[in-house]
Structure formats: structure tokens, C-alpha cells
Design an enzyme around this catalytic site. Structure first.
Site, PDB file in Angstrom:
ATOM      1  N   ASP A   1     -10.039   6.967  -1.994  1.00 20.59           N
ATOM      2  CA  ASP A   1      -9.119   7.756  -2.797  1.00 20.59           C
ATOM      3  C   ASP A   1      -9.922   8.400  -3.924  1.00 20.59           C
ATOM      4  O   ASP A   1     -11.154   8.329  -3.951  1.00 20.59           O
ATOM      5  CB  ASP A   1      -7.955   6.914  -3.321  1.00 20.59           C
ATOM      6  CG  ASP A   1      -8.409   5.792  -4.245  1.00 20.59           C
ATOM      7  OD1 ASP A   1      -9.623   5.717  -4.579  1.00 20.59           O
ATOM      8  OD2 ASP A   1      -7.562   4.969  -4.652  1.00 20.59           O
TER       9      ASP A   1
ATOM     10  N   GLU B   1       0.829  -1.211   0.000  1.00 23.06           N
ATOM     11  CA  GLU B   1       0.000   0.000   0.000  1.00 23.06           C
ATOM     12  C   GLU B   1       0.864   1.262   0.000  1.00 23.06           C
ATOM     13  O   GLU B   1       0.508   2.252  -0.633  1.00 23.06           O
ATOM     14  CB  GLU B   1      -0.941  -0.013   1.209  1.00 23.06           C
ATOM     15  CG  GLU B   1      -1.963  -1.141   1.202  1.00 23.06           C
ATOM     16  CD  GLU B   1      -2.857  -1.137  -0.017  1.00 23.06           C
ATOM     17  OE1 GLU B   1      -3.055  -0.054  -0.616  1.00 23.06           O
ATOM     18  OE2 GLU B   1      -3.370  -2.207  -0.370  1.00 23.06           O
TER      19      GLU B   1
ATOM     20  N   TYR C   1      -5.554   6.846   3.676  1.00 23.13           N
ATOM     21  CA  TYR C   1      -5.823   5.741   2.763  1.00 23.13           C
ATOM     22  C   TYR C   1      -4.885   4.560   3.030  1.00 23.13           C
ATOM     23  O   TYR C   1      -5.334   3.415   3.151  1.00 23.13           O
ATOM     24  CB  TYR C   1      -5.689   6.177   1.307  1.00 23.13           C
ATOM     25  CG  TYR C   1      -5.849   5.014   0.361  1.00 23.13           C
ATOM     26  CD1 TYR C   1      -7.107   4.627  -0.073  1.00 23.13           C
ATOM     27  CD2 TYR C   1      -4.751   4.259  -0.041  1.00 23.13           C
ATOM     28  CE1 TYR C   1      -7.271   3.527  -0.896  1.00 23.13           C
ATOM     29  CE2 TYR C   1      -4.905   3.155  -0.862  1.00 23.13           C
ATOM     30  CZ  TYR C   1      -6.164   2.798  -1.284  1.00 23.13           C
ATOM     31  OH  TYR C   1      -6.314   1.701  -2.082  1.00 23.13           O
TER      32      TYR C   1
END
Length: 202
Positions: free
Chosen positions: A137, A40, A119
Site C-alpha cells: 500500500d 482487512e 492489497y
């Protein structure tokens, strides 16, 4: 409480995801919190295909935070260079590894780490542990705005509250479906003929 439109959207999205989710190495079962975090962290502003090309080798070279802490920043830069933003990313990873033996398991603590935003924190905890957290997002916001139309809030704080309410118990399946639907169908130039919401179901 979900509206009928929201409930149907969630059900249709999960059904779509059962047949259409993409396969990436970080989505393999039993990935650790660290392994999901690395993915991520790299996926921010970087195409998934580029990350997939670097990810296995990076984990082999740096399987834990300890290895990052013990290596030089120049070595990290070299390993990350194909992804771009290598100096910024290497510096942030080095800072994290130098101050943490293990990654935090609470989103607010993760967010405090260098170059880690809402996020990345939510996605890491959702996809590694199944935490019921929203992933929001620009692509996800585009999906909600198009499909749920007037229900989509205007402020960022309200958007986060809105998305959290829609996340079901199976947060991993829902969030993966949402991300992939935005990437494969509800793109900047949408493929409306492939959208379940264009079939009168939402």
C-alpha cells in the site's frame, strides 16, 4: 536473488518486528480466513484503532458469511456505521455473502469480489494462511522508497514484482513488521532517529 542491501533490510526489519509489533484482535492466532478478511476489508481507509473498536462486536453478530447473507443490508449498515463508508461496505459484503458460501483461497479470485483489491486479497491470505504474498500500500511503498532508494521501481507492476521477491518464507512476520514499521517509524513525517536503516545497517 536478493542484493546485500535487500537482504540486510529484510533481516533488520524482521528483528525490529520481534520487539515492536502492535497487538490487534485480528492478529490473534488461529483466526479464520473470514475473520481476517473482515478486518482487512474494514482497515481500508480506516484507522486500525477504529476497526478494533467495532471488530469483536461485528464478528459476534456475524460470525460467518451465512449470517451476513441472512441479515438485511440495513442491519449491516448499522453495524458498520462507526467505521464510515457504511453503505458501500454493507452493499459489498451483502453481495459477497449472497454469492459465496466460503471465501476464495486464491488471490486472483478474491480480487474479483466487490470492493476487494490486491492489497486486501494478499493481506487476507498471508495473515490467515501464511501465503507468501506481498502486501503493498502507500505506506509500504514509502518504506521501500526511502530505505532501498534507487532500487525501488517506478511502475506499479514492477513494484509488485519487487515486493514479492523480498517476501521470505515467514511472510506473516515480514509483512506485519513492514506494515508496523511504516506506521510507527517510517511515517509521513519519519522518526529517522528510531530507524535501523539510519544506523548504517542498510
Amino acid at each position: 536473488m536478493l542484493s546485500e542491501t535487500e537482504r540486510r533490510f529484510r533481516e533488520d526489519l524482521l528483528e525490529w518486528g520481534e520487539e515492536n509489533l502492535r497487538e490487534y484482535p485480528w492478529r490473534e492466532p488461529d483466526r479464520t480466513l473470514y475473520e481476517v478478511f473482515v478486518a482487512e476489508f474494514f482497515l481500508t481507509q480506516t484507522p486500525a484503532e477504529n476497526v478494533a473498536a467495532v471488530y469483536p462486536g461485528f464478528l459476534e453478530r456475524f460470525p460467518t458469511l451465512d449470517e451476513i447473507a441472512e441479515t438485511s443490508e440495513d442491519e449491516l449498515v448499522e453495524a458498520i456505521e462507526p467505521l464510515g463508508f457504511q453503505n458501500m461496505r454493507a452493499e459489498a459484503l451483502k453481495q459477497i455473502a449472497s454469492t459465496h458460501d466460503h471465501l476464495p483461497t486464491e488471490p486472483e479470485s478474491l480480487i474479483e469480489l466487490p470492493r476487494v483489491g490486491r492489497y486486501v486479497a494478499n493481506a487476507t491470505l498471508c495473515f490467515a494462511r501464511g501465503d507468501r504474498l506481498p502486501v503493498l500500500d502507500r505506506n509500504v511503498g514509502r518504506v521501500y522508497n526511502r530505505v532501498l532508494r534507487d532500487a525501488w521501481p517506478e511502475t506499479e507492476a514492477d513494484k509488485l514484482t519487487f515486493t514479492k521477491r523480498l517476501v521470505p518464507d515467514d511472510a506473516q512476520a515480514y509483512n506485519l513488521s513492514l506494515l508496523d514499521f511504516g506506521a510507527l517509524v517510517c511515517q509521513t513525517e519519519p522518526l529517522c532517529e528510531q530507524c535501523f536503516a539510519n544506523e548504517g545497517t542498510v
